[in-house]
Design an enzyme around this catalytic site. Structure first.
Site, short mmCIF file in Angstrom:
data_model
loop_
_atom_site.label_atom_id
_atom_site.label_comp_id
_atom_site.label_asym_id
_atom_site.label_seq_id
_atom_site.Cartn_x
_atom_site.Cartn_y
_atom_site.Cartn_z
N ASP A 86 40.64 48.78 33.98
CA ASP A 86 40.50 47.37 33.65
C ASP A 86 40.59 47.15 32.14
OD1 ASP A 86 39.82 44.62 34.45
OD2 ASP A 86 37.94 45.01 33.40
N GLU B 32 45.76 48.03 33.52
CA GLU B 32 45.66 46.57 33.61
C GLU B 32 45.98 46.02 32.23
OE1 GLU B 32 44.67 43.14 32.71
OE2 GLU B 32 42.60 43.82 32.83
N ASP C 134 41.38 37.86 40.27
CA ASP C 134 41.08 36.81 39.31
C ASP C 134 42.01 35.60 39.44
OD1 ASP C 134 38.89 37.96 38.03
OD2 ASP C 134 40.12 39.03 36.58
#
Length: 498
Positions: free
Chosen positions: A292, A339, A392
């Site tokens: 992430d 990411e 998200d």
């Protein structure tokens, strides 16, 4: 190798206990993936969650969420009865959204009864597990036991002696709360045992698990309390600066995440030992690791602690490629997804390229009228992972409700459809047909669900991470459609064991 998979958090698995877990429904989902010709299952972080229920704000970078423990297996073991679970828990079947408050107030009572009836101290496997995982488990179990004695408060609100881990206080709490500490170890033992059984089952079906490692640790965590020297804290163990994102087109005041920042100079001195242990633990749980906020390793946004918004932060240099160099040397060649979303500077682009890890392409970011976005499929190379959206994002159908008319028109033109209602399937098709080696589609998009099925709206609290599948929604017709599309574009695997 071309392949495809589905994004679905464990919490979203249907079950009669109000939240997804490692139950028979989880195994049935693996069977569905196999029939649908998929070879990947992407989940969200598995850690125990606190206020806000975010899997990206966990009490531990190592521990698992006790909510995922399958109660049916505890009934089969004779440690609890169906009656112990209570009617209020059994009402979860067919419940669209997780009621975290109800689960918090009921689940641990059931697990405690299982602990008391298990005779776990006589189990050799439990003792071996505790010894093997002592490097993180002892600290985590003590942290949660102490936290419970202080009414769930974060460690900065504990008594000074235990907050600063004074040896006499550490000994006293370990002795006084030995039973509570063992109960917490018991939860982690069950979590690991059940998760590894599920992961083994998935591997036998040819399904790899994509896990997710948050770049930052939560302040309210065993990690920060146990090793404050790793973080930018002051003499009172409060953060000096915290993480977030600067203002942009989506947020005029930026995003204030509040996580303490790392002392990267110290991590470098230790050879990134904490990170290597943490990542090694991830590979005990997952086959592929999505890292992430990858850009934070190049540069990270530092916001003064106490600021109400992220407006007055500044960028600092991160560890760069060195940490991944150490990772490759220490852990060998591993599968990683970077990411790399958001505004990327040239140095971030260079870091992703140097790492060799595939970055992410999100189609819902692509369709801005008049903009030749890098997320449009004609820009993709093979070393990429394409998504219609992530946890998200809104769903495709949700996006269509609020997207600008010009953007929707551009999407229709690009995708070659005449009707707005055909955009969703066309977007899935273009993802699957793209040059990217890997394609991952949220199950909500396959099902054509609107924004009521959205998992997370960033920078908001209270209504996220709740959506669940309902029993029967994953039909055989859908599996056939997915398998056909996957085979058509060369992504269907023979599903040989991983």
């Amino acid at each position: 190798m071309r392949r495809s998979g589905v994004l679905l958090p464990i919490t979203s698995i249907p079950s009669k206990y109000g939240i997804g877990g490692f139950s028979k429904e989880c195994y049935e989902f693996v069977d569905f993936l196999e029939r649908a010709g998929q070879s990947l299952w992407q989940i969200l972080p598995l850690g125990p969650t606190g206020y806000g229920d975010s899997p990206y704000q966990s009490f531990s970078a190592y521990a698992g969420n006790p909510y995922f423990i399958d109660l049916e297996k505890l009934i089969e073991a004779g440690w609890i009865t169906k009656e112990d679970c209570g009617d209020e828990i059994l009402s979860g079947d067919g419940q669209r959204y997780v009621d975290y408050e109800k689960i918090y107030h009921t689940r641990f009572k059931i697990l405690r009864k299982a602990y008391e009836n298990s005779g776990i101290h006589d189990h050799t496997a439990f003792r071996i597990y505790c010894e093997k995982n002592a490097y993180w488990l002892d600290n985590y179990a003590l942290y949660m036991a102490v936290k419970n004695t202080f009414g769930g408060k974060s460690f900065n609100e504990w008594d000074e002696d235990i907050r600063f881990r004074k040896p006499s206080a550490m000994r006293r709490y370990r002795e006084d709360y030995a039973e509570e500490i063992d109960f917490i170890r018991f939860q982690q033992y069950l979590f690991d045992e059940q998760w590894h059984a599920l992961r083994t089952y998935a591997a036998e079906k040819g399904i790899k698990i994509i896990g997710d490692i948050p770049i930052y640790a939560a302040y309210d965590s065993a990690d920060v309390w146990g090793a404050p020297e790793l973080f930018q804290l002051d003499e009172n163990l409060l953060p000096v600066a915290v993480a977030g994102c600067p203002p942009d087109a989506f947020s005029a005041t930026g995003q204030l995440w509040g996580n303490p920042l790392y002392r990267w100079d110290y991590h470098k001195e230790t050879g990134y030992d904490w990170w290597m242990k943490r990542i090694a633990r991830c590979y005990e749980l997952y086959d592929i690791l999505r890292i992430d906020h990858f850009r934070g390793f190049d540069e990270y946004y530092s916001i003064p602690y106490g600021d109400p918004t992220a407006q007055f932060g500044h960028w600092e240099k991160g560890p760069g490629y060195e940490i991944f160099q150490v990772m490759k040397k220490t852990l060998g060649k591993r599968e990683v997804i970077a990411e790399d979303l958001g505004l990327l500077t040239p140095s971030v682009v260079r870091l992703v390229k140097k790492s060799g890890y595939p970055g992410m392409k999100v189609l819902l970011f692509a369709f801005n009228a008049g903009d030749d976005s890098e997320y449009l499929p004609h820009h993709y190379d093979k070393n990429a992972v394409v998504y219609t959206g992530t946890h998200d994002n809104d769903t495709i159908e949700g996006w269509l409700k609020w997207a600008k008319r010009a953007d929707v028109s551009f999407a229709m033109k690009y995708l070659g459809v005449k009707r707005k209602k055909d955009i969703r399937f066309a977007m899935i098709r273009v993802a699957i047909s793209s040059a990217a080696d890997t394609a991952v589609i949220p199950i909500q998009d396959y099902l054509g669900l609107d924004n009521s099925a959205r998992m997370n709206l960033p920078s908001t609290l209270g209504d996220n991470w709740k959506w669940r599948l309902l029993p029967g929604e994953l039909s055989e017709k859908l599996a056939e459609q997915m398998a056909e599309l996957t085979a058509l574009y060369g992504r269907k695997q023979e599903n040989k064991p991983v």
